[in-house]
Design a protein around this motif. Structure first.
Motif, PDB file in Angstrom:
ATOM      1  N   GLY A   5       0.755  -1.293  -0.011  1.00  0.00           N
ATOM      2  CA  GLY A   5      -0.021  -0.163  -0.016  1.00  0.00           C
ATOM      3  C   GLY A   5       0.854   1.140   0.057  1.00  0.00           C
ATOM      4  N   SER A   6       0.267   2.455  -0.389  1.00  0.00           N
ATOM      5  CA  SER A   6       0.855   3.776  -0.246  1.00  0.00           C
ATOM      6  C   SER A   6       0.754   4.517   0.910  1.00  0.00           C
ATOM      7  CB  SER A   6       0.446   4.312  -1.690  1.00  0.00           C
ATOM      8  OG  SER A   6       1.256   5.511  -1.614  1.00  0.00           O
ATOM      9  N   VAL A   7       1.681   4.660   1.700  1.00  0.00           N
ATOM     10  CA  VAL A   7       1.336   5.441   3.102  1.00  0.00           C
ATOM     11  C   VAL A   7       1.043   7.012   2.852  1.00  0.00           C
ATOM     12  CG1 VAL A   7       2.468   5.961   5.075  1.00  0.00           C
ATOM     13  CG2 VAL A   7       2.813   3.945   4.313  1.00  0.00           C
ATOM     14  N   ALA A  34      11.250   4.538   5.951  1.00  0.00           N
ATOM     15  CA  ALA A  34      12.500   4.200   4.849  1.00  0.00           C
ATOM     16  C   ALA A  34      11.800   4.688   3.386  1.00  0.00           C
ATOM     17  CB  ALA A  34      12.646   2.726   5.176  1.00  0.00           C
ATOM     18  N   THR A  35      11.118   5.512   3.419  1.00  0.00           N
ATOM     19  CA  THR A  35      10.525   5.955   2.092  1.00  0.00           C
ATOM     20  C   THR A  35      11.581   6.807   0.976  1.00  0.00           C
ATOM     21  OG1 THR A  35       9.762   7.949   3.142  1.00  0.00           O
ATOM     22  CG2 THR A  35       8.057   6.002   2.994  1.00  0.00           C
ATOM     23  N   GLY A  36      12.900   6.634   1.309  1.00  0.00           N
ATOM     24  CA  GLY A  36      13.749   7.297   0.593  1.00  0.00           C
ATOM     25  C   GLY A  36      13.566   8.467  -0.287  1.00  0.00           C
ATOM     26  N   TYR A  39      15.213  11.598  -7.516  1.00  0.00           N
ATOM     27  CA  TYR A  39      16.082  12.424  -8.080  1.00  0.00           C
ATOM     28  C   TYR A  39      15.015  13.479  -8.931  1.00  0.00           C
ATOM     29  CZ  TYR A  39      20.106  10.068  -7.122  1.00  0.00           C
ATOM     30  OH  TYR A  39      21.351   9.491  -6.431  1.00  0.00           O
ATOM     31  N   CYS A  61      27.666   5.527 -10.322  1.00  0.00           N
ATOM     32  CA  CYS A  61      26.972   4.361 -10.986  1.00  0.00           C
ATOM     33  C   CYS A  61      27.189   3.867 -12.350  1.00  0.00           C
ATOM     34  CB  CYS A  61      25.440   4.303 -10.498  1.00  0.00           C
ATOM     35  SG  CYS A  61      25.023   5.121  -9.128  1.00  0.00           S
ATOM     36  N   PRO A 170       4.115  12.285   3.537  1.00  0.00           N
ATOM     37  CA  PRO A 170       2.928  11.664   4.597  1.00  0.00           C
ATOM     38  C   PRO A 170       3.229  11.973   5.967  1.00  0.00           C
ATOM     39  CG  PRO A 170       3.817   9.846   3.009  1.00  0.00           C
ATOM     40  CD  PRO A 170       4.488  10.977   2.788  1.00  0.00           C
ATOM     41  N   GLY A 200      17.906   5.327   6.180  1.00  0.00           N
ATOM     42  CA  GLY A 200      18.327   5.391   4.492  1.00  0.00           C
ATOM     43  C   GLY A 200      18.114   6.660   4.031  1.00  0.00           C
ATOM     44  N   ASP A 201      17.974   6.962   2.637  1.00  0.00           N
ATOM     45  CA  ASP A 201      18.009   8.250   2.001  1.00  0.00           C
ATOM     46  C   ASP A 201      17.036   9.048   2.447  1.00  0.00           C
ATOM     47  OD1 ASP A 201      19.672   6.813   0.345  1.00  0.00           O
ATOM     48  OD2 ASP A 201      18.764   7.251  -1.388  1.00  0.00           O
ATOM     49  N   ARG A 208      24.052   9.031   0.732  1.00  0.00           N
ATOM     50  CA  ARG A 208      22.783   8.419   0.688  1.00  0.00           C
ATOM     51  C   ARG A 208      23.427   7.018  -0.397  1.00  0.00           C
ATOM     52  NH1 ARG A 208      20.760  13.334   0.819  1.00  0.00           N
ATOM     53  NH2 ARG A 208      19.496  13.595   2.899  1.00  0.00           N
ATOM     54  N   GLN A 209      23.656   5.976   0.280  1.00  0.00           N
ATOM     55  CA  GLN A 209      24.233   4.755  -0.420  1.00  0.00           C
ATOM     56  C   GLN A 209      23.463   3.539   0.281  1.00  0.00           C
ATOM     57  OE1 GLN A 209      28.029   4.708  -2.167  1.00  0.00           O
ATOM     58  NE2 GLN A 209      26.724   5.460  -3.764  1.00  0.00           N
ATOM     59  N   ILE A 210      23.895   2.681  -0.502  1.00  0.00           N
ATOM     60  CA  ILE A 210      23.175   1.251  -0.051  1.00  0.00           C
ATOM     61  C   ILE A 210      23.822   1.009   1.404  1.00  0.00           C
ATOM     62  CG2 ILE A 210      22.847  -1.228  -0.364  1.00  0.00           C
ATOM     63  CD1 ILE A 210      22.518  -0.485  -3.308  1.00  0.00           C
ATOM     64  N   ALA A 213      22.455   2.917   4.106  1.00  0.00           N
ATOM     65  CA  ALA A 213      20.998   2.679   4.337  1.00  0.00           C
ATOM     66  C   ALA A 213      20.987   1.616   5.353  1.00  0.00           C
ATOM     67  CB  ALA A 213      20.315   2.591   3.154  1.00  0.00           C
TER      68      ALA A 213
HETATM   69  C1  LIG Z   1      19.836   5.385 -10.536  1.00  0.00           C
HETATM   70  C2  LIG Z   1      20.584   5.037  -8.913  1.00  0.00           C
HETATM   71  C3  LIG Z   1      21.766   4.233  -8.769  1.00  0.00           C
HETATM   72  C4  LIG Z   1      22.280   3.995  -7.817  1.00  0.00           C
HETATM   73  N1  LIG Z   1      23.473   3.421  -7.545  1.00  0.00           N
HETATM   74  C5  LIG Z   1      23.892   3.011  -6.436  1.00  0.00           C
HETATM   75  C6  LIG Z   1      24.938   2.317  -6.281  1.00  0.00           C
HETATM   76  O1  LIG Z   1      25.645   1.795  -7.211  1.00  0.00           O
HETATM   77  N2  LIG Z   1      25.438   2.175  -4.987  1.00  0.00           N
HETATM   78  C7  LIG Z   1      24.848   2.651  -3.717  1.00  0.00           C
HETATM   79  O2  LIG Z   1      25.304   2.319  -2.720  1.00  0.00           O
HETATM   80  N3  LIG Z   1      23.659   3.392  -4.092  1.00  0.00           N
HETATM   81  C8  LIG Z   1      23.294   3.511  -5.371  1.00  0.00           C
HETATM   82  N4  LIG Z   1      22.003   4.330  -5.232  1.00  0.00           N
HETATM   83  C9  LIG Z   1      21.480   4.834  -4.031  1.00  0.00           C
HETATM   84  C10 LIG Z   1      20.643   3.675  -3.439  1.00  0.00           C
HETATM   85  O3  LIG Z   1      19.909   3.140  -4.338  1.00  0.00           O
HETATM   86  C11 LIG Z   1      20.024   4.314  -2.050  1.00  0.00           C
HETATM   87  O4  LIG Z   1      20.767   4.821  -1.327  1.00  0.00           O
HETATM   88  C12 LIG Z   1      19.186   3.183  -1.485  1.00  0.00           C
HETATM   89  O5  LIG Z   1      18.333   2.643  -2.244  1.00  0.00           O
HETATM   90  C13 LIG Z   1      18.461   3.944  -0.133  1.00  0.00           C
HETATM   91  O6  LIG Z   1      17.612   2.886   0.266  1.00  0.00           O
HETATM   92  P1  LIG Z   1      16.264   3.056   1.001  1.00  0.00           P
HETATM   93  O7  LIG Z   1      15.625   2.121   1.572  1.00  0.00           O
HETATM   94  O8  LIG Z   1      16.441   4.491   1.977  1.00  0.00           O
HETATM   95  O9  LIG Z   1      15.232   3.897  -0.413  1.00  0.00           O
HETATM   96  P2  LIG Z   1      14.787   3.274  -1.427  1.00  0.00           P
HETATM   97  O10 LIG Z   1      15.499   2.043  -1.756  1.00  0.00           O
HETATM   98  O11 LIG Z   1      14.648   4.464  -2.272  1.00  0.00           O
HETATM   99  O12 LIG Z   1      13.407   2.855  -1.097  1.00  0.00           O
HETATM  100  C14 LIG Z   1      12.272   3.316  -0.718  1.00  0.00           C
HETATM  101  C15 LIG Z   1      11.053   2.676  -0.797  1.00  0.00           C
HETATM  102  O13 LIG Z   1       9.947   3.356  -0.277  1.00  0.00           O
HETATM  103  C16 LIG Z   1       8.837   3.395  -1.044  1.00  0.00           C
HETATM  104  N5  LIG Z   1       7.988   4.284  -0.787  1.00  0.00           N
HETATM  105  C17 LIG Z   1       8.278   5.786  -0.916  1.00  0.00           C
HETATM  106  N6  LIG Z   1       7.194   6.483  -0.397  1.00  0.00           N
HETATM  107  C18 LIG Z   1       6.147   5.459   0.111  1.00  0.00           C
HETATM  108  C19 LIG Z   1       4.988   5.806   0.498  1.00  0.00           C
HETATM  109  N7  LIG Z   1       4.232   6.874   0.802  1.00  0.00           N
HETATM  110  N8  LIG Z   1       4.201   4.659   0.994  1.00  0.00           N
HETATM  111  C20 LIG Z   1       4.820   3.380   0.541  1.00  0.00           C
HETATM  112  N9  LIG Z   1       6.119   3.033  -0.134  1.00  0.00           N
HETATM  113  C21 LIG Z   1       6.549   4.242  -0.204  1.00  0.00           C
HETATM  114  C22 LIG Z   1       9.577   3.476  -2.436  1.00  0.00           C
HETATM  115  O14 LIG Z   1       8.412   3.116  -3.565  1.00  0.00           O
HETATM  116  C23 LIG Z   1      10.781   2.556  -2.224  1.00  0.00           C
HETATM  117  O15 LIG Z   1      10.287   1.276  -2.605  1.00  0.00           O
HETATM  118  C24 LIG Z   1      21.563   4.733  -6.709  1.00  0.00           C
HETATM  119  C25 LIG Z   1      20.538   5.376  -6.777  1.00  0.00           C
HETATM  120  C26 LIG Z   1      19.848   5.425  -8.036  1.00  0.00           C
HETATM  121  C27 LIG Z   1      18.391   6.206  -7.915  1.00  0.00           C
END
Ligand SMILES: Cc1cc2nc3c(=O)[nH]c(=O)nc-3n(C[C@H](O)[C@H](O)[C@H](O)COP(=O)(O)OP(=O)(O)OC[C@H]3O[C@@H](n4cnc5c(N)ncnc54)[C@H](O)[C@@H]3O)c2cc1C
Length: 233
Positions: A5-7, A34-36, A39, A61, A170, A200-201, A208-210, A213
């Motif tokens: 679902g979407s929060v 952890a909604t990230g 760009y 990347c 949200p 996370g992000d 902001r990297q994996i 996070a």
């Molecule tokens: C093109 C690209 C390439 C990248 N390459 C690298 C790399 O090579 N190495 C590296 O370390 N990092 C890389 N990153 C950065 C990395 O992807 C992020 O740092 C990491 O994914 C952050 O994790 P996160 O869980 O915080 O957020 P995300 O992975 O962004 O996950 C957030 C999730 O929350 C969901 N969400 C958002 N709002 C809502 C809502 N209201 N309700 C429900 N769900 C919601 C989103 O749909 C998503 O699934 C890259 C990013 C991008 C965009």
């Protein structure tokens, strides 16, 4: 238990939190956000079509795909200039296209870019279209806002740095975000609301990297456990 679902909103009533989605409302003593982030897009023709085929938002990347090839970087802030300098190590040359006549980036970054002979600047200019041969990017169309002149710059890659948006809509009524919309936490991922964490992000942070996070997630997991235990006392 997993749910989809979407929060849309989170409400905090003391120890109990309500997570309101487009279909259900969930209640829990702990919420880890952890909604990230996303760009910011340029919003021009060709951007979506050539995403991943020459259009990128991440130099670390995708930079290596463009060894010895001409690139455009769009933007004038820290990210644009820092990534432009990084890309210049790989590319044949980098053209930083900026809509103003000066950069917003820190002075030290500006100096690095100005003294790099593989970096050129196109000032007062916006990109109006990203062109390609159907498979990959071949050029960008430009418009000089001062002279009114239209142009075309032949490049194989376009790196767009016009901002990043925190996905915190949200949570904006909770008062846990900073002026840019990022969620403020301490180093234990705690927000100012007990039982509400952010990882996370979406967090106000430097890198902001994996890897960062995942680290945030481990810390928040442990903190959430401790918080739940404290509720039993
Ligand atoms: C093109 C690209 C390439 C990248 N390459 C690298 C790399 O090579 N190495 C590296 O370390 N990092 C890389 N990153 C950065 C990395 O992807 C992020 O740092 C990491 O994914 C952050 O994790 P996160 O869980 O915080 O957020 P995300 O992975 O962004 O996950 C957030 C999730 O929350 C969901 N969400 C958002 N709002 C809502 C809502 N209201 N309700 C429900 N769900 C919601 C989103 O749909 C998503 O699934 C890259 C990013 C991008 C965009």
């Amino acid at each position: 238990e997993y749910a989809y679902g979407s929060v849309e909103k989170v409400e905090v009533n003391g120890d109990l939190k309500q997570v309101i989605t487009d279909s259900e409302t969930y209640e829990a003593p702990v919420v880890i956000i952890a909604t990230g982030s996303q760009y910011r897009k340029l919003g021009v023709e060709g951007e979506e079509k050539y995403a991943g085929r020459g259009v990128s938002y991440c130099a670390v990347c995708d930079g290596a795909f463009f060894k010895d090839q001409p690139l455009a970087v769009i933007g004038g802030g820290d990210s644009a200039v820092e990534e432009g300098v990084y890309l210049a190590k790989l590319a044949s040359n980098v053209n930083i296209i900026h809509r103003r006549d000066q950069l917003r980036a820190q002075k030290i970054l500006q100096e690095r870019a100005f003294t790099n002979d593989k970096i050129d600047f196109t000032w007062d200019t916006v990109v109006t279209k990203i062109n390609g041969d159907g498979q990959k990017v071949t050029s960008v169309s430009t418009h000089n806002k001062k002279t009114g002149e239209d142009g075309e710059l032949k490049v194989n890659g376009v790196f767009i740095y016009v901002g990043v948006i925190a996905l915190t809509e949200p949570f904006k009524e909770l008062g846990i975000t900073d002026e840019q919309g990022w969620i403020k936490t301490d180093e234990l991922m705690r927000t100012s609301l007990p039982g509400v964490y952010a990882i996370g992000d979406v967090r106000a942070k430097e890198l902001r990297q994996i890897t960062t996070a995942v680290g945030d997630g481990s810390i928040a997991g442990q903190q959430a456990f401790n918080y739940l235990e404290s509720l039993k006392d």
